[in-house]
Design a protein around this motif. Structure first.
Motif, mmCIF file in Angstrom:
data_model
loop_
_atom_site.group_PDB
_atom_site.id
_atom_site.type_symbol
_atom_site.label_atom_id
_atom_site.label_comp_id
_atom_site.label_asym_id
_atom_site.label_seq_id
_atom_site.Cartn_x
_atom_site.Cartn_y
_atom_site.Cartn_z
ATOM 1 N N UNK A 1 3.967 -0.665 24.212
ATOM 2 C CA UNK A 1 5.214 -1.441 23.106
ATOM 3 C C UNK A 1 4.790 -1.201 21.722
ATOM 4 N N UNK A 2 5.667 -1.812 20.659
ATOM 5 C CA UNK A 2 5.325 -1.759 19.252
ATOM 6 C C UNK A 2 4.363 -2.647 19.110
ATOM 7 N N UNK A 3 3.297 -2.348 18.057
ATOM 8 C CA UNK A 3 2.571 -3.060 17.492
ATOM 9 C C UNK A 3 2.505 -3.490 16.072
ATOM 10 N N UNK A 4 2.836 -2.659 15.364
ATOM 11 C CA UNK A 4 3.134 -2.931 13.761
ATOM 12 C C UNK A 4 4.336 -3.755 13.505
ATOM 13 N N UNK A 5 3.993 -5.075 12.997
ATOM 14 C CA UNK A 5 5.220 -5.809 13.030
ATOM 15 C C UNK A 5 6.363 -5.256 11.778
ATOM 16 N N UNK A 6 7.433 -5.894 11.954
ATOM 17 C CA UNK A 6 8.648 -5.603 10.863
ATOM 18 C C UNK A 6 9.297 -6.716 10.621
ATOM 19 N N UNK A 7 9.297 -6.564 9.091
ATOM 20 C CA UNK A 7 10.371 -7.681 8.562
ATOM 21 C C UNK A 7 11.388 -7.017 8.104
ATOM 22 N N UNK B 1 3.697 9.606 9.098
ATOM 23 C CA UNK B 1 2.471 10.230 8.346
ATOM 24 C C UNK B 1 1.974 9.481 7.374
ATOM 25 N N UNK B 2 2.781 9.054 6.528
ATOM 26 C CA UNK B 2 2.381 8.045 5.264
ATOM 27 C C UNK B 2 1.643 6.921 5.668
ATOM 28 N N UNK B 3 2.394 6.078 6.763
ATOM 29 C CA UNK B 3 1.888 4.917 7.231
ATOM 30 C C UNK B 3 0.634 4.881 7.676
ATOM 31 N N UNK B 4 0.351 6.017 8.552
ATOM 32 C CA UNK B 4 -0.828 6.149 9.260
ATOM 33 C C UNK B 4 -1.976 6.561 8.094
ATOM 34 N N UNK B 5 -1.639 7.260 7.224
ATOM 35 C CA UNK B 5 -2.716 7.563 6.136
ATOM 36 C C UNK B 5 -3.121 6.275 5.550
ATOM 37 N N UNK B 6 -2.277 5.297 5.208
ATOM 38 C CA UNK B 6 -2.446 4.236 4.550
ATOM 39 C C UNK B 6 -2.741 3.087 5.147
ATOM 40 N N UNK B 7 -2.739 3.157 6.495
ATOM 41 C CA UNK B 7 -3.428 2.289 7.572
ATOM 42 C C UNK B 7 -2.420 0.963 7.307
ATOM 43 N N UNK B 8 -1.192 1.194 7.116
ATOM 44 C CA UNK B 8 -0.202 -0.207 7.009
ATOM 45 C C UNK B 8 -0.423 -1.129 8.077
ATOM 46 N N UNK C 1 0.704 -1.161 -0.057
ATOM 47 C CA UNK C 1 0.095 -0.122 -0.062
ATOM 48 C C UNK C 1 0.804 1.229 0.124
ATOM 49 N N UNK C 2 1.920 1.192 0.311
ATOM 50 C CA UNK C 2 3.113 2.372 0.221
ATOM 51 C C UNK C 2 4.335 2.013 0.201
#
Length: 416
Positions: A142-148, A89-96, A69-70
């Protein structure tokens, strides 16, 4: 659960993250785990500017398809806060719902800070300040958005719960730390790393060596026989294979061993062993435009010599552990002997200088465009770094830092 042909395991059991993937190509591994491990549908990709122009990025895009999505192409060196805030900002807008990084260094640190900032609704510079380690803000989420992470260097930042990012208002690189920070999955693909420029791959390899050496030399209470085993294993995997890679660039076995050496080193660091002066000064060289790995190439031999000069018998004995490991490796011994060193007389600084020089890496501040006029402000910033007090000879005064910097300034008035 692993894909067919994949080796999928925890990096540091019993810790529940990160997992490591080896054995299959990074696009297939990424697509498999996006769908089957994280069940993500809105992937945000942060890719280095250089890789974004290559087939490696194209095949990743094809593998993920419309789940992307981005895309952010590049984060400037040493992770400036303004880049971090733009991506937030971009991540929040795209709801990644998942972040994938393809690259190294600043991207890795950026993803950690971004995920932490998202969890704590940080959208401005003052918000990031509140998240820094020195702020000691209570009750952070704590962090919620997972990262690869798909690393293309050997810096190793993807394995740690720490990150550095630069506040351009002061040009000070500040630390962020939280147990939840760091990748959930790290995909190690030696074939991908062949496209990494030699100066980046080899210099970040010395960054990983720096982890091992400063770990073995640490006098901190958390240094132990267990951490020594990890650092020693990392050093044995890293240095001989870096020398092999320099001579045979396409040797994927050597590259995989280097990746695994990073895992060993970072696992030992995970026990809480702090780094020393090479890392501390290196952190503050970053905002002056010096690459992550190059800071270690320049600073590590100098710090070893400084510590040996001013340290007590324990400091000297710890350095001998490093020497014993390196002299026992035939590929390393060959280089050291060819450069006129002997096991009886060479110190740690001499040995690391020989290895780094053999790899063709920079050895002075002059080599990386940092002049004498920068030393005073650099020393001031270094004294704010968390790693200077934990150097085996604690660096607590400006004159000490300047003495170390004088060893590597590389102009006619100094010594490289």
């Amino acid at each position: 659960m692993a894909a067919e042909g994949e080796v999928y395991r925890l990096a540091f059991p019993p810790k529940t993250k990160p997992h490591i993937s080896t054995g299959i190509a990074f696009p297939a591994a990424t697509a498999y785990h996006v769908a089957n491990t994280f069940h993500a549908s809105k992937v945000y990709v942060i890719v280095s500017s250089s890789i974004s122009k290559t087939d490696n990025f194209t095949v990743l895009q094809k593998a993920l398809g419309d789940k992307i999505v981005g895309v952010r192409k590049g984060i400037k060196p040493h992770t400036p806060w303004d880049d971090v805030l733009d991506i937030i900002k971009d991540l929040k807008e795209k709801q990644a719902d998942l972040i994938v990084t393809l690259g190294a260094g600043s991207l890795t640190d950026g993803a950690k800070v971004i995920s932490f900032a998202l969890a704590n609704n940080a959208t401005r510079e003052d918000d990031l300040e509140r998240l820094t380690a020195v702020a000691k803000t209570p009750d952070l989420k704590p962090c919620e958005t997972p990262v690869i992470n798909i690393p293309t260097s050997l810096s190793g930042g993807e394995f740690s719960p720490f990150a550095g990012a630069t506040d351009k208002r002061t040009n000070h690189k500040k630390s962020f730390a939280h147990p939840s920070m760091g990748a959930d999955l790290i995909i190690l693909d030696p074939a991908l790393s062949i496209s990494t420029p030699a100066r980046i791959w080899l210099s970040t390899g010395i960054r990983a060596v720096d982890h091992c050496v400063e770990g073995l030399c640490s006098t901190h209470p958390k240094a132990s026989a267990e951490t020594d085993r990890g650092f020693a294993a990392g050093l044995k995997l890293l240095v001989p294979n870096l020398l092999i890679t320099k001579e045979n660039w396409d040797d994927e076995e050597a590259r995989l061993n280097e990746f695994l050496g990073v895992v060993e080193a970072m696992g030992a660091i995970g026990h809480g062993v702090p780094m020393g002066g090479s890392h501390g000064i290196g952190h503050q060289l970053g905002p002056l435009g010096v690459g992550h790995g190059e800071t270690s190439c320049i600073m590590l031999p100098a710090i070893l010599k400084y510590n040996y000069k001013y340290g007590d018998e324990r400091v000297k004995q710890n350095q001998r552990k490093v020497l014993d490991i390196l002299w026992a490796e035939p590929a390393v011994e060959k280089v050291l002997t060819a450069r006129g060193l002997s096991k009886e007389t060479a110190d740690g600084g001499d040995v690391l200088d020989a290895v780094i020089t053999e790899l063709g890496m920079p050895r002075s501040l002059k080599d990386v465009g940092v002049g004498r006029d920068a030393l005073d402000a650099l020393a001031e910033n270094c004294l704010k770094d968390r790693c200077l007090p934990t150097n085996p000879v604690p660096l607590t005064e400006k004159k000490q830092v300047l003495e170390v910097l004088e060893m590597v300034v590389g102009d006619d008035k100094g010594s490289s």
